[in-house]
Design a protein around this motif. Structure first.
Motif, PDB file in Angstrom:
ATOM      1  N   ARG A  28      -3.767 -44.540 -16.801  1.00  0.00           N
ATOM      2  CA  ARG A  28      -4.373 -44.856 -15.517  1.00  0.00           C
ATOM      3  C   ARG A  28      -5.792 -45.385 -15.708  1.00  0.00           C
ATOM      4  O   ARG A  28      -6.265 -46.280 -14.964  1.00  0.00           O
ATOM      5  CB  ARG A  28      -4.432 -43.609 -14.625  1.00  0.00           C
ATOM      6  N   ALA A  29      -6.518 -44.888 -16.748  1.00  0.00           N
ATOM      7  CA  ALA A  29      -7.890 -45.398 -16.962  1.00  0.00           C
ATOM      8  C   ALA A  29      -7.876 -46.820 -17.496  1.00  0.00           C
ATOM      9  O   ALA A  29      -8.788 -47.626 -17.215  1.00  0.00           O
ATOM     10  CB  ALA A  29      -8.626 -44.468 -17.921  1.00  0.00           C
ATOM     11  N   ARG A  30      -6.920 -47.210 -18.312  1.00  0.00           N
ATOM     12  CA  ARG A  30      -6.890 -48.532 -18.937  1.00  0.00           C
ATOM     13  C   ARG A  30      -6.138 -49.566 -18.130  1.00  0.00           C
ATOM     14  O   ARG A  30      -6.421 -50.770 -18.258  1.00  0.00           O
ATOM     15  CB  ARG A  30      -6.252 -48.424 -20.332  1.00  0.00           C
ATOM     16  N   ARG A  31      -5.120 -49.146 -17.380  1.00  0.00           N
ATOM     17  CA  ARG A  31      -4.287 -50.153 -16.738  1.00  0.00           C
ATOM     18  C   ARG A  31      -5.034 -50.826 -15.607  1.00  0.00           C
ATOM     19  O   ARG A  31      -5.822 -50.187 -14.922  1.00  0.00           O
ATOM     20  CB  ARG A  31      -2.996 -49.489 -16.221  1.00  0.00           C
ATOM     21  N   PRO A  32      -4.796 -52.089 -15.490  1.00  0.00           N
ATOM     22  CA  PRO A  32      -5.373 -52.768 -14.316  1.00  0.00           C
ATOM     23  C   PRO A  32      -4.586 -52.399 -13.108  1.00  0.00           C
ATOM     24  O   PRO A  32      -3.484 -51.918 -13.191  1.00  0.00           O
ATOM     25  CB  PRO A  32      -5.216 -54.250 -14.670  1.00  0.00           C
ATOM     26  N   ARG A  33      -5.229 -52.594 -12.005  1.00  0.00           N
ATOM     27  CA  ARG A  33      -4.579 -52.226 -10.764  1.00  0.00           C
ATOM     28  C   ARG A  33      -3.634 -53.332 -10.381  1.00  0.00           C
ATOM     29  O   ARG A  33      -3.837 -54.073  -9.425  1.00  0.00           O
ATOM     30  CB  ARG A  33      -5.631 -51.983  -9.672  1.00  0.00           C
ATOM     31  N   THR A  34      -2.623 -53.431 -11.211  1.00  0.00           N
ATOM     32  CA  THR A  34      -1.636 -54.473 -10.977  1.00  0.00           C
ATOM     33  C   THR A  34      -0.272 -53.878 -11.048  1.00  0.00           C
ATOM     34  O   THR A  34      -0.090 -52.667 -11.296  1.00  0.00           O
ATOM     35  CB  THR A  34      -1.805 -55.618 -12.025  1.00  0.00           C
ATOM     36  N   ARG A  35       0.699 -54.710 -10.998  1.00  0.00           N
ATOM     37  CA  ARG A  35       2.106 -54.292 -11.036  1.00  0.00           C
ATOM     38  C   ARG A  35       2.501 -53.851 -12.435  1.00  0.00           C
ATOM     39  O   ARG A  35       3.367 -53.038 -12.607  1.00  0.00           O
ATOM     40  CB  ARG A  35       2.944 -55.437 -10.541  1.00  0.00           C
ATOM     41  N   THR A  36       1.826 -54.379 -13.490  1.00  0.00           N
ATOM     42  CA  THR A  36       2.168 -54.033 -14.884  1.00  0.00           C
ATOM     43  C   THR A  36       1.882 -52.561 -15.171  1.00  0.00           C
ATOM     44  O   THR A  36       2.564 -51.906 -15.945  1.00  0.00           O
ATOM     45  CB  THR A  36       1.347 -54.928 -15.823  1.00  0.00           C
ATOM     46  N   ARG A  37       0.830 -51.990 -14.572  1.00  0.00           N
ATOM     47  CA  ARG A  37       0.491 -50.582 -14.797  1.00  0.00           C
ATOM     48  C   ARG A  37       1.636 -49.667 -14.373  1.00  0.00           C
ATOM     49  O   ARG A  37       1.949 -48.689 -15.065  1.00  0.00           O
ATOM     50  CB  ARG A  37      -0.782 -50.250 -14.027  1.00  0.00           C
ATOM     51  N   ASN A  38       2.259 -49.947 -13.298  1.00  0.00           N
ATOM     52  CA  ASN A  38       3.381 -49.120 -12.853  1.00  0.00           C
ATOM     53  C   ASN A  38       4.545 -49.231 -13.810  1.00  0.00           C
ATOM     54  O   ASN A  38       5.256 -48.254 -14.056  1.00  0.00           O
ATOM     55  CB  ASN A  38       3.817 -49.531 -11.448  1.00  0.00           C
ATOM     56  N   PHE A  39       4.769 -50.374 -14.381  1.00  0.00           N
ATOM     57  CA  PHE A  39       5.899 -50.541 -15.313  1.00  0.00           C
ATOM     58  C   PHE A  39       5.679 -49.731 -16.576  1.00  0.00           C
ATOM     59  O   PHE A  39       6.605 -49.110 -17.110  1.00  0.00           O
ATOM     60  CB  PHE A  39       5.998 -52.054 -15.614  1.00  0.00           C
ATOM     61  N   ALA A  40       4.416 -49.718 -17.045  1.00  0.00           N
ATOM     62  CA  ALA A  40       4.138 -48.939 -18.267  1.00  0.00           C
ATOM     63  C   ALA A  40       4.351 -47.450 -18.037  1.00  0.00           C
ATOM     64  O   ALA A  40       4.817 -46.712 -18.904  1.00  0.00           O
ATOM     65  CB  ALA A  40       2.686 -49.211 -18.718  1.00  0.00           C
ATOM     66  N   ALA A  41       4.011 -46.982 -16.831  1.00  0.00           N
ATOM     67  CA  ALA A  41       4.220 -45.548 -16.537  1.00  0.00           C
ATOM     68  C   ALA A  41       5.696 -45.194 -16.556  1.00  0.00           C
ATOM     69  O   ALA A  41       6.099 -44.134 -17.052  1.00  0.00           O
ATOM     70  CB  ALA A  41       3.592 -45.207 -15.189  1.00  0.00           C
ATOM     71  N   TRP A  42       6.501 -46.031 -16.009  1.00  0.00           N
ATOM     72  CA  TRP A  42       7.948 -45.752 -16.024  1.00  0.00           C
ATOM     73  C   TRP A  42       8.490 -45.756 -17.437  1.00  0.00           C
ATOM     74  O   TRP A  42       9.384 -45.003 -17.751  1.00  0.00           O
ATOM     75  CB  TRP A  42       8.696 -46.793 -15.187  1.00  0.00           C
ATOM     76  N   ILE A  43       7.974 -46.643 -18.287  1.00  0.00           N
ATOM     77  CA  ILE A  43       8.436 -46.662 -19.690  1.00  0.00           C
ATOM     78  C   ILE A  43       8.107 -45.333 -20.366  1.00  0.00           C
ATOM     79  O   ILE A  43       8.892 -44.755 -21.115  1.00  0.00           O
ATOM     80  CB  ILE A  43       7.803 -47.849 -20.448  1.00  0.00           C
ATOM     81  N   VAL A  45       7.693 -42.374 -18.992  1.00  0.00           N
ATOM     82  CA  VAL A  45       8.564 -41.298 -18.469  1.00  0.00           C
ATOM     83  C   VAL A  45       9.956 -41.405 -19.066  1.00  0.00           C
ATOM     84  O   VAL A  45      10.608 -40.421 -19.416  1.00  0.00           O
ATOM     85  CB  VAL A  45       8.600 -41.333 -16.939  1.00  0.00           C
ATOM     86  N   GLY A  46      10.467 -42.613 -19.245  1.00  0.00           N
ATOM     87  CA  GLY A  46      11.803 -42.801 -19.832  1.00  0.00           C
ATOM     88  C   GLY A  46      11.837 -42.358 -21.268  1.00  0.00           C
ATOM     89  O   GLY A  46      12.843 -41.802 -21.734  1.00  0.00           O
ATOM     90  N   ALA A  47      10.732 -42.612 -21.991  1.00  0.00           N
ATOM     91  CA  ALA A  47      10.702 -42.188 -23.399  1.00  0.00           C
ATOM     92  C   ALA A  47      10.742 -40.669 -23.510  1.00  0.00           C
ATOM     93  O   ALA A  47      11.424 -40.092 -24.371  1.00  0.00           O
ATOM     94  CB  ALA A  47       9.435 -42.761 -24.069  1.00  0.00           C
ATOM     95  N   VAL A  48       9.968 -40.043 -22.653  1.00  0.00           N
ATOM     96  CA  VAL A  48       9.981 -38.567 -22.690  1.00  0.00           C
ATOM     97  C   VAL A  48      11.364 -38.029 -22.360  1.00  0.00           C
ATOM     98  O   VAL A  48      11.881 -37.084 -22.976  1.00  0.00           O
ATOM     99  CB  VAL A  48       8.918 -38.004 -21.721  1.00  0.00           C
ATOM    100  N   SER A  49      12.044 -38.608 -21.374  1.00  0.00           N
ATOM    101  CA  SER A  49      13.392 -38.134 -21.001  1.00  0.00           C
ATOM    102  C   SER A  49      14.389 -38.367 -22.127  1.00  0.00           C
ATOM    103  O   SER A  49      15.277 -37.550 -22.389  1.00  0.00           O
ATOM    104  CB  SER A  49      13.859 -38.825 -19.729  1.00  0.00           C
ATOM    105  N   ALA A  50      14.260 -39.533 -22.816  1.00  0.00           N
ATOM    106  CA  ALA A  50      15.177 -39.833 -23.922  1.00  0.00           C
ATOM    107  C   ALA A  50      14.995 -38.833 -25.053  1.00  0.00           C
ATOM    108  O   ALA A  50      15.963 -38.373 -25.668  1.00  0.00           O
ATOM    109  CB  ALA A  50      14.942 -41.268 -24.421  1.00  0.00           C
ATOM    110  N   ALA A  51      13.726 -38.487 -25.324  1.00  0.00           N
ATOM    111  CA  ALA A  51      13.493 -37.499 -26.386  1.00  0.00           C
ATOM    112  C   ALA A  51      14.094 -36.147 -26.038  1.00  0.00           C
ATOM    113  O   ALA A  51      14.687 -35.446 -26.867  1.00  0.00           O
ATOM    114  CB  ALA A  51      11.981 -37.366 -26.626  1.00  0.00           C
ATOM    115  N   ALA A  52      13.965 -35.779 -24.770  1.00  0.00           N
ATOM    116  CA  ALA A  52      14.560 -34.493 -24.356  1.00  0.00           C
ATOM    117  C   ALA A  52      16.058 -34.534 -24.465  1.00  0.00           C
ATOM    118  O   ALA A  52      16.715 -33.547 -24.881  1.00  0.00           O
ATOM    119  CB  ALA A  52      14.124 -34.161 -22.924  1.00  0.00           C
ATOM    120  N   LEU A  53      16.691 -35.673 -24.106  1.00  0.00           N
ATOM    121  CA  LEU A  53      18.141 -35.788 -24.192  1.00  0.00           C
ATOM    122  C   LEU A  53      18.619 -35.720 -25.627  1.00  0.00           C
ATOM    123  O   LEU A  53      19.666 -35.121 -25.935  1.00  0.00           O
ATOM    124  CB  LEU A  53      18.577 -37.076 -23.522  1.00  0.00           C
TER     125      LEU A  53
END
Length: 451
Positions: A28-43, A45-53
């Motif tokens: 959140r500190a580095r991402r610009p306030r754009t649409r790309t910041r939201n995409f990185a956050a979802w990535i 979260v997906g990585a954490v879920s994949a590791a748990a699976l």
């Protein structure tokens, strides 16, 4: 999924919460306030879920392996030590515990005693009344196997033949006719008409009190002892047949067989067969005198006319001196010049001499000759004889010897055969000195003839 796996996953998720929050703050500190910041956050979260699976799949048991053998539950990660399992041991037999003396004795708790309130003065205490008990013992009972005749007893009448008649002690029997009272086999009483008698039990004996009239007692077979009592005397039998009659105040006892003991005033007299005694109240006992047995004919209807005292038919071994052939005794020569003899003897008496009776002999010879019948009596100790002439040869003949015709073998003696005397020997002698011949005896019978 078991509880242990869920617990591990929960702990793993809790450990990943802090890195995930730090990573989120950095993005959140580095991402610009754009649409790309939201995409990185979802990535992220997906990585954490994949590791748990992936971790979940790694801990899942394989389906290709065989089902594991059930084991004990794994030891829980707890601070207390795991339970220890001991090998089962054979316990020795338990011994009773030894009480310790150092401990104070424990007094068991006892319920306090119940206090009973005293009975009120106005209401007396009620107790259960005791059961009434009979102060008088039940009178004894005399049982007669059979009563033949007509009697009245305790308000009831008995006529004809009756079985198992019971009479209480003290009850009075009155005979309307000659009546026979059977106590046991060959043991009975015969009451004369208009006689009255009562019974009392004295231990194992029975006392029969004759008030008036006459009673004939035949006490030959086994059974209860009978004692006849009158107002003048007491009569105790010794296995005998006797008669007791009351005439006014006097009592007359007649003995037919055996003997009796008559007691009165502290004295006693023994009365033998064929004798009688008359006793008066408050008078000394007289001596016995000869009796006339014909006065007992009134009881003939309830007694057998004859009674067999002794019989021998040589059908089984016995105490004789002879040669037995076909059920008959053959006389043997003794002494050598005598034709033959047959002797029967016993250490115990063969029979007792009756007042009236006879000896019957069935015999045969091969030629006519004389026959001597001899008996040995113990009272008096003599040999008595009768002589017969057998005139017919080859056929069985019957000889009859009456007891009142026996005479002493010794011609110099004058004694007579005493009734009741025991006889221990019967001797038959066939032929005279120097005669020869054969002699057979089929049977010998001794019979008592009733009056």
């Amino acid at each position: 999924m078991n509880d242990e796996l869920e617990r591990k996953l929960d702990e793993m998720y809790r450990r990943l919460d802090a890195p995930a929050r730090r990573l989120d703050r950095r993005w959140r500190a580095r991402r610009p306030r754009t649409r790309t910041r939201n995409f990185a956050a979802w990535i992220a979260v997906g990585a954490v879920s994949a590791a748990a699976l992936i971790l979940v799949l790694l801990h899942r048991p394989s389906t290709d392996r065989p089902a594991p053998v059930p084991r004990r539950e794994p030891v829980a990660l707890r601070s207390e030590p795991p339970p220890r399992f001991k090998k089962e041991e054979v316990r020795p037999r338990a011994r009773p515990p030894v009480p310790r003396t150092d401990l104070p004795a424990r007094v068991p708790d006892e319920p306090p005693p119940k206090r009973e309130d005293p009975p009120r003065r106005d209401e007396p205490k009620r107790d259960r009344p005791p059961e009434p008990r009979s102060t008088e013992a039940e009178p004894a009972i005399v049982t007669f196997l059979e009563v033949d005749g007509a009697i009245d007893v305790a308000g009831r009448s008995i006529r004809g033949k009756s079985k198992d008649v019971r009479v209480r002690a003290g009850e009075r029997l009155t005979a309307a006719s000659a009546t026979k009272l059977v106590l046991s086999e060959r043991r009975f009483l015969v009451l004369a008409p208009k006689s009255a008698i009562s019974f009392a039990v004295e231990g194992k004996a029975v006392a029969a009190r004759l008030d008036h009239g006459e009673v004939l007692a035949e006490l030959i077979g086994p059974g209860p002892e009978i004692r006849v009592v009158t107002g003048a005397c007491s009569v105790r039998p010794l296995g005998t047949v006797f008669d007791v009659r009351i005439e006014g105040t006097r009592t007359t006892i007649v003995v037919e067989e055996g003997s009796v003991e008559c007691s009165a005033g502290g004295r006693s007299v023994r009365v033998r067969p064929g004798q009688q005694i008359a006793v008066a109240p408050d008078a000394p006992l007289p001596a016995p005198t000869p009796a006339d047995l014909r006065r007992l004919a009134w009881a003939r209807g309830h007694r057998a006319a004859e009674r067999r005292l002794f019989a021998e038919d040589f059908s089984k071994p016995g105490g004789w001196e002879a040669a037995v052939e076909g059920g008959a005794a053959k006389g043997i020569p003794d002494p050598p010049w005598c034709a033959g003899k047959v002797r029967l003897e016993s250490a115990d008496p063969l029979f007792a001499v009756p007042v009236r009776g006879r000896i019957t002999i069935v015999c045969r010879t091969d030629r006519p000759a004389n026959l001597v019948l001899q008996i040995h009596a113990r009272e008096p100790k003599l040999n008595f004889m009768q002589e017969f002439r057998i005139a017919r040869a080859g056929a069985w003949v019957t000889l009859t010897a009456e007891f009142d015709r026996f005479v002493p073998r010794d011609k110099s003696r004058k004694e007579a055969l005493v009734p009741g005397a025991p006889v221990s020997e019967i001797y038959l002698q066939y032929g005279e000195d120097g005669e020869k011949g054969a002699f057979w005896v089929d049977s010998i019978v001794v019979t008592e003839v009733r009056p």
